[in-house]
Scaffold this motif. Sequence first.
Motif, PDB file in Angstrom:
ATOM      1  N   ALA A 304       0.930  -0.890   0.109  1.00 12.45           N
ATOM      2  CA  ALA A 304       0.090  -0.274  -0.251  1.00 12.45           C
ATOM      3  C   ALA A 304       0.592   1.102  -0.180  1.00 12.45           C
ATOM      4  O   ALA A 304       0.689   2.159  -0.554  1.00 12.45           O
ATOM      5  CB  ALA A 304      -1.050  -0.116   0.899  1.00 12.45           C
ATOM      6  N   SER A 305       2.333   1.666   0.966  1.00 10.85           N
ATOM      7  CA  SER A 305       2.860   2.254   0.654  1.00 10.85           C
ATOM      8  C   SER A 305       3.079   3.308  -0.740  1.00 10.85           C
ATOM      9  O   SER A 305       3.045   3.989  -0.568  1.00 10.85           O
ATOM     10  CB  SER A 305       4.175   2.364   1.885  1.00 10.85           C
ATOM     11  N   LEU A 306       3.910   1.593  -1.314  1.00 12.43           N
ATOM     12  CA  LEU A 306       4.232   2.497  -2.964  1.00 12.43           C
ATOM     13  C   LEU A 306       3.286   3.509  -3.360  1.00 12.43           C
ATOM     14  O   LEU A 306       3.775   3.971  -4.659  1.00 12.43           O
ATOM     15  CB  LEU A 306       4.282   0.704  -3.406  1.00 12.43           C
ATOM     16  N   PHE A 307       1.782   3.303  -2.974  1.00 12.20           N
ATOM     17  CA  PHE A 307       1.103   4.413  -4.189  1.00 12.20           C
ATOM     18  C   PHE A 307       0.190   5.464  -2.899  1.00 12.20           C
ATOM     19  O   PHE A 307      -1.056   5.144  -2.923  1.00 12.20           O
ATOM     20  CB  PHE A 307      -0.413   2.972  -4.764  1.00 12.20           C
ATOM     21  N   ALA A 308       1.198   5.677  -2.182  1.00 14.75           N
ATOM     22  CA  ALA A 308       0.768   6.278  -1.279  1.00 14.75           C
ATOM     23  C   ALA A 308      -0.649   5.875  -0.328  1.00 14.75           C
ATOM     24  O   ALA A 308      -1.468   7.239   0.104  1.00 14.75           O
ATOM     25  CB  ALA A 308       0.523   7.673  -1.676  1.00 14.75           C
ATOM     26  N   PHE A 309      -0.774   4.762   0.051  1.00 13.03           N
ATOM     27  CA  PHE A 309      -1.715   4.598   1.037  1.00 13.03           C
ATOM     28  C   PHE A 309      -0.564   4.426   2.497  1.00 13.03           C
ATOM     29  O   PHE A 309       0.071   4.462   2.726  1.00 13.03           O
ATOM     30  CB  PHE A 309      -2.256   3.144   0.926  1.00 13.03           C
ATOM     31  N   ASN A 310      -2.027   4.837   3.565  1.00 13.42           N
ATOM     32  CA  ASN A 310      -1.492   4.438   4.989  1.00 13.42           C
ATOM     33  C   ASN A 310      -0.521   5.352   5.385  1.00 13.42           C
ATOM     34  O   ASN A 310       0.298   5.205   5.196  1.00 13.42           O
ATOM     35  CB  ASN A 310      -1.732   3.526   5.300  1.00 13.42           C
ATOM     36  N   HIS A 311      -1.190   7.357   5.124  1.00 14.97           N
ATOM     37  CA  HIS A 311       0.259   7.969   5.461  1.00 14.97           C
ATOM     38  C   HIS A 311       0.617   7.562   6.818  1.00 14.97           C
ATOM     39  O   HIS A 311      -0.540   7.616   8.086  1.00 14.97           O
ATOM     40  CB  HIS A 311      -0.177   9.241   5.524  1.00 14.97           C
ATOM     41  N   PRO A 312       1.479   7.679   8.071  1.00  8.12           N
ATOM     42  CA  PRO A 312       2.191   7.209   8.787  1.00  8.12           C
ATOM     43  C   PRO A 312       1.902   7.933   9.935  1.00  8.12           C
ATOM     44  O   PRO A 312       1.337   7.870  11.340  1.00  8.12           O
ATOM     45  CB  PRO A 312       3.689   6.911   9.134  1.00  8.12           C
ATOM     46  N   LEU A 365      -2.644  11.391   0.161  1.00 13.04           N
ATOM     47  CA  LEU A 365      -1.992  12.927  -0.308  1.00 13.04           C
ATOM     48  C   LEU A 365      -2.266  12.553  -1.842  1.00 13.04           C
ATOM     49  O   LEU A 365      -3.139  13.564  -3.206  1.00 13.04           O
ATOM     50  CB  LEU A 365      -1.065  13.656   0.020  1.00 13.04           C
ATOM     51  N   ALA A 366      -0.849  11.854  -2.629  1.00 13.00           N
ATOM     52  CA  ALA A 366      -0.617  12.070  -3.880  1.00 13.00           C
ATOM     53  C   ALA A 366      -2.529  11.171  -4.814  1.00 13.00           C
ATOM     54  O   ALA A 366      -2.526  11.502  -6.042  1.00 13.00           O
ATOM     55  CB  ALA A 366       0.541  10.738  -4.196  1.00 13.00           C
ATOM     56  N   LEU A 367      -2.767  10.141  -3.983  1.00 13.86           N
ATOM     57  CA  LEU A 367      -4.015   9.155  -4.370  1.00 13.86           C
ATOM     58  C   LEU A 367      -5.312  10.910  -4.742  1.00 13.86           C
ATOM     59  O   LEU A 367      -5.831  10.651  -5.470  1.00 13.86           O
ATOM     60  CB  LEU A 367      -4.192   8.665  -3.569  1.00 13.86           C
ATOM     61  N   GLY A 368      -4.785  11.520  -3.797  1.00  8.70           N
ATOM     62  CA  GLY A 368      -6.331  12.372  -4.205  1.00  8.70           C
ATOM     63  C   GLY A 368      -6.440  13.197  -5.141  1.00  8.70           C
ATOM     64  O   GLY A 368      -7.194  14.033  -5.626  1.00  8.70           O
ATOM     65  N   LEU A 369      -4.657  14.007  -4.796  1.00  6.67           N
ATOM     66  CA  LEU A 369      -4.209  14.891  -5.614  1.00  6.67           C
ATOM     67  C   LEU A 369      -4.026  14.327  -7.504  1.00  6.67           C
ATOM     68  O   LEU A 369      -4.993  15.148  -8.619  1.00  6.67           O
ATOM     69  CB  LEU A 369      -2.907  15.461  -5.801  1.00  6.67           C
ATOM     70  N   VAL A 370      -3.985  13.208  -7.865  1.00  7.34           N
ATOM     71  CA  VAL A 370      -4.362  12.267  -8.998  1.00  7.34           C
ATOM     72  C   VAL A 370      -5.238  12.215  -9.094  1.00  7.34           C
ATOM     73  O   VAL A 370      -5.772  12.475 -10.156  1.00  7.34           O
ATOM     74  CB  VAL A 370      -3.434  10.862  -9.210  1.00  7.34           C
ATOM     75  N   ALA A 371      -6.195  12.342  -8.412  1.00 11.63           N
ATOM     76  CA  ALA A 371      -8.385  11.312  -8.769  1.00 11.63           C
ATOM     77  C   ALA A 371      -8.852  13.150  -9.614  1.00 11.63           C
ATOM     78  O   ALA A 371      -9.350  12.726  -9.447  1.00 11.63           O
ATOM     79  CB  ALA A 371      -8.520  11.029  -7.159  1.00 11.63           C
ATOM     80  N   LEU A 372      -7.592  14.083  -8.344  1.00 11.19           N
ATOM     81  CA  LEU A 372      -8.587  15.509  -8.281  1.00 11.19           C
ATOM     82  C   LEU A 372      -8.632  15.646  -9.988  1.00 11.19           C
ATOM     83  O   LEU A 372      -9.148  16.249 -10.784  1.00 11.19           O
ATOM     84  CB  LEU A 372      -8.290  16.531  -7.511  1.00 11.19           C
TER      85      LEU A 372
END
Length: 419
Positions: A304-312, A365-372
């Motif tokens: 998951a961390s490779l794709f920016a899930f679960n920010h510590p 963050l990166a996932l939300g940004l790309v989706a936007l």
Amino acid sequence: MNDMLTREEALDILKIKPATLYAYVSRGLIRATPHEDGRKRLYLRRDIEQLSTRKRGRSPMGSVAESTMRLGDPVLHSAITQITPHGPRYRNKLATDLATAGASFESVAHLLMTGIWQDGLAIWAPADTPPDVLRFLSTYEGKIASSDISNLIGMLPAALAMQGRGTREIADGSAVQAARLMIQSMAGCIGFLGPQRAFVKRKADESIAGQILRAAGAAVTPETLRAINTALIVLADNELAPATFSARVAASTNANLFNCVASAIGSHVGFSTGTGTEKIETLLLCAPMSALDTRLDRVREYGASLFAFNHPLYPGGDPRADLMLQAAEEIARGPHATPTVRKHTRLTLQFFDRARRELNAQPGLALGLVALARALRLPDGSATAIWIVGRTAGWVAHVMEQRTQAFLLRPRAKYEAPQ
């Protein structure tokens, strides 16, 4: 590298018995999540490695110092940003509140850099990008691929430092003006991804959000302006991220502002941080959308961390990502959205819902940004560029604060002779 470990892997690293591992989990020292087969558990690699460091017999001071460099305890005093479960708080103002209230990115940048809140600050005074910098940028017209935009923007601060401008920034104390020039010049570089394939100058009455949309060839409407403004605000700072720390290290050597930001960009565009948006664009949120099961399998396979899930720092979910996903959904429901955008956004949100339920994977963050960016129909690479534009406000703020602290940031290494 997978971000989760099996029980056997965790026991081998820590050199402990299963009962001790379970005790660490119960005490909250190690975070665990159910395995997909339902009978086993997986353990967070970061927690295992940090605990292992403390168990190696290091001196107390050395052990603490090493653990703090691994997303551990605070190492610097700062009055800029506080990390909270509700997202970053900029000088006592919650970033998500500022975004939802309709504050301008320009006002938020000014707050971060100076500590002064000016609610009516919407448009910056004109600041022309120097002719020599424009000539430098012109050599790349029509030649920039989406994967190269971060490198182009990374060279921009160094170009701005030329012709004595970096020296004057320090001598004249003109950091805020230099920062505004740098941010609007970065925004103009998004034009290399847009239909013009060249630098796009900011208009005198144009906000940074408006310049970004126009440079990218996207529709400029109240809805799209609000969406980009939201992204810029929540991207602006997140305390001592690796790139921010790089900027502060450079500032502690009395480097000029442009070179400090260049240092930050060099750290930000690492494969594990800022350019993680590229992996998301090409593997997870690419068009046409692959089946949900396929994308979930990719998260399971690569971690998951490779794709920016679960920010510590946001174990309960990243409010910044949630706000951008909300903005993407609003754009997709708007009157100007195409059927393709509506379908793509719907499938993206379904994917994130399943990731939360089945993998306990919270979008970062990166996932939300790309989706936007996808909902706004921005060209690939725009998410990376927007992140740098927004985060420059925070980098400048940290550079200015580090200068007031007047000490050199220089950690030590513990030498270990090869066996």
